[in-house]
Design a protein around this motif. Structure first.
Motif, PDB file in Angstrom:
ATOM      1  N   TYR A  63       0.830  -1.259  -0.072  1.00 27.96           N
ATOM      2  CA  TYR A  63      -0.561  -0.008  -0.316  1.00 27.96           C
ATOM      3  C   TYR A  63       1.219   1.332  -0.025  1.00 27.96           C
ATOM      4  N   GLU A  64       0.448   2.370  -0.636  1.00 27.74           N
ATOM      5  CA  GLU A  64       0.704   3.264  -1.184  1.00 27.74           C
ATOM      6  C   GLU A  64      -0.175   4.722  -0.964  1.00 27.74           C
ATOM      7  N   ALA A  65       0.616   6.292  -0.323  1.00 27.58           N
ATOM      8  CA  ALA A  65      -1.139   6.765   0.263  1.00 27.58           C
ATOM      9  C   ALA A  65      -0.674   7.507  -0.364  1.00 27.58           C
ATOM     10  N   HIS A  66      -0.884   9.167  -0.514  1.00 26.26           N
ATOM     11  CA  HIS A  66      -0.684  10.809  -0.857  1.00 26.26           C
ATOM     12  C   HIS A  66      -0.732  11.017   1.166  1.00 26.26           C
ATOM     13  N   LEU A  69      -2.566  14.309   2.219  1.00 27.53           N
ATOM     14  CA  LEU A  69      -4.090  14.261   2.160  1.00 27.53           C
ATOM     15  C   LEU A  69      -5.092  13.532   2.488  1.00 27.53           C
ATOM     16  N   PRO A 134      -7.240   8.564  -0.636  1.00 31.67           N
ATOM     17  CA  PRO A 134      -5.543   8.688  -1.611  1.00 31.67           C
ATOM     18  C   PRO A 134      -5.063   7.531  -0.903  1.00 31.67           C
ATOM     19  N   ILE A 135      -5.623   6.103  -0.485  1.00 27.79           N
ATOM     20  CA  ILE A 135      -4.361   5.222  -0.918  1.00 27.79           C
ATOM     21  C   ILE A 135      -4.504   3.743  -1.801  1.00 27.79           C
ATOM     22  N   TRP A 136      -3.929   3.691  -2.930  1.00 22.39           N
ATOM     23  CA  TRP A 136      -3.452   2.785  -3.242  1.00 22.39           C
ATOM     24  C   TRP A 136      -2.377   1.002  -2.928  1.00 22.39           C
TER      25      TRP A 136
END
Lengths: 162, 98
Positions: A63-66, A69, A134-136
């Motif tokens: 997982y990656e996030a801004h 935000l 905004p998490i991917w």
């Protein structure tokens, strides 16, 4: 409102109630954190990494996030959930980085005077988080391939004001 | 991560502050661009104009950009939102948390 000292895990970001962390989620502590004397319903939702999705094997997720935000939006959603469902307590934790199959990627704990609101709030929060925060995730397949997941269209989110 | 010029125009690094814009990229968007950050020539304009310039400078991100939101100053922005050159700007591709 619990004090930062009462928080079951170290804060990452602006507040103890919504966190993005890179270590395993302590779900027991999260549920305990929403306990209140006036709460008769306590709900813990835990989302875990599936090992097989529609026949395709997943070795793990990343997982990656801004982060700034995402934390801001998590705080806003939590505040809206508190008001909308008259919650007594609410904590949200999302993992970042690699998450193994079977491990928790997200946990949402809610408490309310009655169970119906606690259940409804946990589901509402999960759906809103999955739609706007905004998490991917990147899916690492059984064959070693990596694929970021970007379903749908985010322009509608901007249109509704985030 | 250090600033990097867009793949097609490294001269933007010499543009003075006020005439360039830094745009943060994430996940599959960063992968498509080959960078986590693009620096583009910018004298101000709208989010819609920014979308056009990003797509022109970095065609590889075009298909995903068309489905992405733009965040300006820590908020999702509509296409008519103005973008100053010192703004905090990120492209937010469709999310998949949870």
């Amino acid at each position: 409102m619990s004090s930062p000292e009462a928080c079951p895990q170290p804060a990452c970001g602006r507040g103890p109630h919504c966190r993005l962390i890179r270590t395993p989620i302590d779900t027991v502590a999260l549920l305990a954190a929403v306990a209140e004397d006036n709460a008769g319903g306590n709900v813990l939702f835990v989302g875990t990494t599936r090992g097989v999705t529609e026949g395709v094997v997943t070795r793990g997720l990343e997982y990656e996030a801004h982060e700034s935000l995402a934390l801001g939006l998590l705080d806003e959603l939590r505040a809206e959930a508190l008001a909308r469902f008259s919650l007594s307590g609410c904590h949200v934790v999302h993992r970042l980085g690699p998450v193994a199959v079977g491990a928790a990627s997200i946990a949402i704990a809610t408490s309310a005077p009655h169970r119906r609101e606690a259940f409804a709030a946990a589901e509402w929060l999960l759906e809103r988080i999955k739609a706007v925060v905004p998490i991917w995730k990147c899916d690492e397949g059984g064959d070693g391939s990596r694929r970021w997941s970007h379903p749908g269209d985010m322009r509608a989110v901007a249109g509704e004001g985030g | 991560m250090a600033e990097q010029a867009s793949p097609r125009d490294r001269s933007v690094d010499v543009l003075p502050p006020g005439h360039r814009l830094t745009v943060d990229l994430f996940a599959g968007m960063a992968e498509a661009a080959g960078n986590r950050r693009l620096v583009i020539p910018w004298d101000g304009g709208s989010v819609a104009q920014l979308r056009g310039i990003l797509g022109d400078l970095c065609p590889a991100i075009g298909p995903l950009l068309a489905r992405s939101a733009i965040a300006v100053g820590g908020r999702y922005a509509s296409d008519d939102t103005p973008v100053e050159s010192n703004a905090d700007v990120a492209v937010i591709p469709p999310v998949s948390g949870g």
